[in-house]
Design an enzyme around this catalytic site. Structure first.
Site, PDB file in Angstrom:
ATOM      1  CB  SER A 233     -18.577  16.760 117.666  1.00 40.95           C
ATOM      2  OG  SER A 233     -17.419  16.041 118.017  1.00 40.95           O
ATOM      3  CB  SER A 271     -19.389  12.471 121.118  1.00 42.59           C
ATOM      4  OG  SER A 271     -19.717  12.329 122.485  1.00 42.59           O
ATOM      5  CG  ASP A 273     -21.555  15.423 122.489  1.00 42.68           C
ATOM      6  OD1 ASP A 273     -21.552  15.473 121.247  1.00 42.68           O
ATOM      7  OD2 ASP A 273     -21.419  14.367 123.139  1.00 42.68           O
TER       8      ASP A 273
END
Length: 345
Positions: A233, A271, A273
């Site tokens: 992340s 992830s 983000d």
């Protein structure tokens, strides 16, 4: 002193850096850290303050953009509904979001006793990454006192980077990650403005990193990157003193993703983000009695300059997070090497 791209001749883009090459080049913005390192506990809190006043009473215009949504941040829904931020931004590990949110709420109430009684409640903004590989995240070591310590430590000028604050236990492209920052100077109508970025980096498969000069350094890998799942992340906090409205801030926040792509990231399935952008130029008075408010807004035909600044500063901030971090031994003896050590040979 933090090691940066300047020490390794790794320039990112063409726009000039600010004085500190940090988010604090945006006037009024301050950053503070609280770092926890005790055997298997390697974590902390990082605070970003858009200005030194009462943020609940004098909010800043803001927007967020979710690049990939495997994340547990709080406060984003109201940012995108109302277009403002009314607390400092705290960054921490995944399981400490609630603790940091409570600390922000207590801080806001102490400054504004009318919250939740004669006026609205408050929207705490907290971003997170999972530092579990290097930190005993189940220990729930972060307390409200640690969050307050990060807030109290906030200052302008140079920003400590690498394995500090929320970045203490983070990993980036298989190297030691953490906190990184960068800025760009731009000119609008003959006046200097800044776009500053601070990142919490915990993303990227080992072997995928691409440097601005084309090199692809990588630590020893357990499996080829093409077969590895991307589970990391990144939280990107973008600040500017250019006058942007909410929609424009959202457009600029999206361009942070271009900076990640330049580094070799593809924002994997696992992830989280997230980019949060704010401007210090258009403060919103919580107590204003006016029906109509004046607001300066950037000419949309000039916004490419901010798009470029966001991409360049994000790319550089990520590299600074790795270059500033020393090689690290974390939970259960797990190690992460420093990108700076690899580049030095």
């Amino acid at each position: 002193m933090s090691r940066t791209v300047n020490d390794f001749n790794l320039a990112c883009g063409i726009l000039p850096q600010g004085r500190w090459n940090a988010i604090t080049d945006v006037p009024g913005v301050r950053v503070g850290h609280c770092t926890l390192r005790d055997r298997d506990v390697n974590t902390g809190v990082t605070a970003i303050l858009p200005h030194s006043g009462n943020l609940f009473r004098r909010k800043v215009g803001a927007a967020s953009h979710v690049i990939n949504g495997f994340g547990k941040s709080t406060g984003l829904v109201q940012i995108d509904e109302l277009g403002t931020i009314e607390t400092p931004i705290l960054l921490t590990n995944t399981l400490s979001v609630g603790t940091c949110a409570t600390a922000l709420i207590r801080d806001a109430i102490s400054r504004n006793p009318d919250i939740g009684r004669s006026t609205s409640t408050v929207n705490p903004v907290v971003g997170e990454c999972n530092d579990g590989p290097l930190n005993d995240i189940q220990a729930l070591a972060v307390t409200e006192d640690h969050a307050r310590a990060a807030l109290e430590a906030a200052q302008d000028g140079p920003v400590a980077q690498g394995s500090v604050g929320a970045g203490t236990g983070m990993t980036c492209f298989g190297f030691k990650g953490g906190i990184g920052s960068s800025s760009r100077r731009i000119e609008l109508d003959g006046t200097e403005h800044h776009v500053g970025v601070l990142v919490l980096t915990n993303f990227g498969n080992a072997g995928d990193l691409v440097l601005p000069d084309g090199r692809r350094p990588g630590p020893e890998m357990a499996e080829p990157p093409v077969k590895a799942q991307e589970k990391g992340s990144i939280i990107i906090v973008l600040a500017t003193d250019a006058p942007l409205e909410h929609r424009q801030l959202n457009r600029v926040a999206k361009r942070a993703g271009a900076g990640l792509a330049r580094l070799g990231s593809f924002w994997g399935h696992g992830s989280g983000d997230i980019a949060i952008a704010f401007t210090t130029a258009n403060a919103v008075d919580h107590d204003s009695a006016a029906d109509i408010l004046d607001m300066r807004v950037l000419n949309e035909n000039r916004i490419d300059l901010l798009f470029r600044a966001a991409a360049e500063a994000t790319q550089e901030a990520v590299l600074n997070s790795m270059l500033s971090a020393d090689s690290f031994v974390g939970r259960d003896g797990r190690t992460r090497v420093s990108l700076a050590d690899v580049l030095r040979g």
